[in-house]
Design an enzyme around this catalytic site. Structure first.
Site, short mmCIF file in Angstrom:
data_model
loop_
_atom_site.label_atom_id
_atom_site.label_comp_id
_atom_site.label_asym_id
_atom_site.label_seq_id
_atom_site.Cartn_x
_atom_site.Cartn_y
_atom_site.Cartn_z
N CYS A 287 -31.77 14.92 -16.83
CA CYS A 287 -33.25 15.56 -17.30
C CYS A 287 -33.77 14.38 -18.28
O CYS A 287 -34.67 13.81 -18.13
CB CYS A 287 -33.06 16.67 -18.01
SG CYS A 287 -32.08 17.83 -17.25
N1 SAJ Z 1 -27.79 13.04 -26.83
C1 SAJ Z 1 -27.46 11.98 -27.66
N2 SAJ Z 1 -27.92 12.33 -29.00
C2 SAJ Z 1 -28.32 13.61 -29.13
C3 SAJ Z 1 -28.52 14.48 -28.25
C4 SAJ Z 1 -28.28 14.24 -27.13
O1 SAJ Z 1 -27.12 10.80 -27.41
O2 SAJ Z 1 -28.63 13.90 -30.47
C5 SAJ Z 1 -27.42 12.43 -25.19
C6 SAJ Z 1 -26.49 13.42 -24.63
O3 SAJ Z 1 -25.05 12.98 -25.20
C7 SAJ Z 1 -26.61 13.33 -23.24
C8 SAJ Z 1 -28.13 13.27 -23.34
O4 SAJ Z 1 -28.60 12.78 -24.56
O5 SAJ Z 1 -26.21 12.09 -22.80
C9 SAJ Z 1 -28.94 14.51 -23.01
O6 SAJ Z 1 -28.41 15.52 -23.65
P1 SAJ Z 1 -29.22 16.91 -24.03
O7 SAJ Z 1 -28.41 17.77 -25.05
O8 SAJ Z 1 -30.61 16.92 -23.91
O9 SAJ Z 1 -28.64 17.78 -22.77
P2 SAJ Z 1 -28.90 18.02 -21.30
O10 SAJ Z 1 -29.68 16.90 -20.65
O11 SAJ Z 1 -27.82 18.59 -20.61
O12 SAJ Z 1 -29.82 19.51 -21.27
C10 SAJ Z 1 -31.21 19.22 -21.71
C11 SAJ Z 1 -31.46 20.44 -22.45
N3 SAJ Z 1 -30.76 20.28 -23.70
C12 SAJ Z 1 -31.06 20.76 -25.15
O13 SAJ Z 1 -32.18 21.13 -25.07
C13 SAJ Z 1 -30.09 20.43 -26.00
C14 SAJ Z 1 -32.86 20.41 -22.82
O14 SAJ Z 1 -33.16 19.21 -23.12
C15 SAJ Z 1 -33.49 20.77 -21.42
O15 SAJ Z 1 -33.45 22.45 -21.00
C16 SAJ Z 1 -32.45 20.54 -20.17
O16 SAJ Z 1 -31.97 19.14 -20.41
C17 SAJ Z 1 -33.20 20.31 -18.59
O17 SAJ Z 1 -32.59 20.79 -17.80
O18 SAJ Z 1 -34.27 19.46 -18.97
#
Ligand code: SAJ
Length: 457
Positions: A287
């Site tokens: 995503c």
């Molecule tokens: N990440 C970082 N630093 C942060 C947060 C995340 O490096 O502070 C990295 C994570 O390790 C990962 C990537 O970013 O590699 C994405 O992480 P994410 O926490 O956004 O998680 P996803 O992609 O599994 O899920 C996200 C949802 N997560 C959150 O809102 C916390 C949201 O963004 C969406 O609902 C979902 O993708 C989607 O399906 O769009």
């Protein structure tokens, strides 16, 4: 005496009150197209509210597994799927001729980027065409997949009208309601997350609200389809840009000898106006690394730049290189070794903590760069005992996670913590190897005992 002229057909305006009543009395049939990490929890949420669901998927494997009461998604148990099937409220099928049966058709299929990093709506278009061929009066089609503003009205609507001969807004409905799943986050699940819905007419909006208010605590109607599509992109662009920001700050503070995690955690004590994001080895998942480019692609149609999206994408995709350069420095100064010929352990293949998903994981970029530079690399990931097939990295299929004991660990020159799974004994690897590159601050609690072996990068 001529027969009284009756309406040749009912319109959504006259059909909606009955639709709302049937939703209320759990008398609707919901169709979910795409039974993945979004579609299956969605089906589960409707079943839990006694609503009948027909799940549609092109994968025979998934359909057979589900109908046998088995799950293929970590956070959805076999018992839960079994319960859905046993109650008779859920069945899965590959027979797309049955798409005429449900009252609402929810599409939850992937929206990746193609090789040119442009939006790839192939799954959405194929699903829309399949629906259009069976579309009947009174149905509503709701896209859940993340996409650019304009997809529902510019791409899906013409297909649905052309192939069915029906008119959107009069004969059938179209709405958009973005999924908001956060895999691996036990605190939130489909039935506890507010749901945004958008549609271009009042009747369609009422139908979409009626569908979702049976499963979520709060439905948030917005003006139209494009607004709802923009909401979801904004949520994910917000994350990608802020992660790019803290990754840039990490490189600056690192050079200044400042621990960026300590800075962010202290900044997060500010009770307003600050939302903590943390640096990492790059950006994973299917995503956040992808969705922002759906907007930048569409914005080009309006001749508008999206510099924040491009810049954060650049910074985030450069992080694996930054981590490897840090490793090279430490190998040289501590062991007088080059990456070439060194033995490196990669701790964590999953794209984020406590999940078994490797899609777009920065760990795979780290693995690629290390092997290109001649290192011998093993990995350890308690959630991924054997590497499954990954279309972007087929060469890793079948590799197995190394043992986690001091003998096995002592043969490595260094370890890189790329995913901060909770259930890993970081003290063991710190004891066994000369030094650890920690890209997730996973060893923070061990700083006192092993501080001289921990390099944050
Ligand atoms: N990440 C970082 N630093 C942060 C947060 C995340 O490096 O502070 C990295 C994570 O390790 C990962 C990537 O970013 O590699 C994405 O992480 P994410 O926490 O956004 O998680 P996803 O992609 O599994 O899920 C996200 C949802 N997560 C959150 O809102 C916390 C949201 O963004 C969406 O609902 C979902 O993708 C989607 O399906 O769009």
């Amino acid at each position: 005496m001529n027969a009284p002229i009756t309406a040749e057909f009912e319109t959504l305006d006259t059909l909606t009150p009955d639709f709302e009543r049937r939703a209320e009395s759990r008398d609707l049939i919901i169709g979910v197209i795409g039974l993945g990490y979004v579609g299956l929890p969605l089906a589960q949420a409707f079943c839990r509210q006694n609503t009948r669901v027909i799940g549609f998927d092109v994968s025979e494997f998934k359909v057979e597994k589900l109908n046998a009461g088995k799950s293929y998604i970590k956070h959805i148990s076999d018992d839960s799927v079994g319960g859905m099937v046993e109650t008779g409220r859920f069945e899965a099928t590959t027979d797309f001729d049955r798409l005429a049966e449900p009252d609402a058709l929810l599409i939850a299929v992937p929206t990746p980027l193609n090789a040119h990093r442009d939006p790839d709506l192939d799954y959405v278009i194929k699903s829309t065409e399949a629906i259009a061929k069976r579309l009947r009066r009174g149905q509503i089609v709701i896209l859940e997949s993340t996409t650019y503003p304009g997809t529902s009205d510019e791409v899906m609507k013409p297909i649905l009208e052309k192939l069915s001969g029906l008119v959107a807004g009069r004969d059938f409905g179209i709405a958009y309601s973005p999924e908001r799943e956060d895999p691996g986050n036990p605190q939130f699940e489909t039935s506890t997350i507010p749901k945004v819905v958008g549609a271009d007419t009042d009747a369609e909006k009422r139908m979409a609200v009626a569908v979702y208010k049976t499963i979520v605590p709060q439905v948030v109607p917005v003006r139209d389809l494009r607004t709802a599509e923009a909401v979801k992109l904004t949520e994910n662009i917000y994350r990608a840009v802020n992660i790019g920001l803290v990754n840039e700050l990490k490189m600056v503070y690192e050079a200044m000898g400042i621990d960026v995690w300590e800075v962010i955690n202290a900044a997060a004590t500010k009770p307003f106006g600050f939302h903590a994001f943390y640096p990492g080895p790059g950006l994973g998942g299917h995503c956040i690394p992808i969705d922002p480019f759906y907007l930048s692609w569409k914005a080009r149609e309006y001749g508008l730049p999206t510099r924040y999206i491009e810049l954060s994408g650049e910074i985030n995709s450069k992080m694996p290189e930054y981590v490897i350069n840090k490793l090279a420095e430490e190998l040289s100064t501590r062991l007088e070794k080059a990456i070439k010929g060194s033995r490196i352990l990669l701790v964590g293949l999953a794209y984020k903590k406590n999940v078994d998903d490797m899609r777009e994981s920065p760990s795979l970029n780290l693995l690629e760069i290390l092997e290109e530079r001649g290192a011998k690399v093993d990995y350890y990931d308690p959630y991924i005992p054997v590497v499954p097939f990954d279309p972007d990295h087929p060469q890793y299929e079948g590799r197995t996670s190394t043992a986690w004991d001091s003998d096995s660990l002592s043969k490595y020159d260094a370890a890189i913590v790329a995913t901060d799974h909770d259930r890993v004994d970081y003290a063991m690897v710190l004891k066994a190897v000369p030094f650890v590159i920690d890209t997730r601050n996973a060893t923070a609690m061990l700083q006192g005992e092993y501080g001289d072996k921990i390099i944050k990068a």
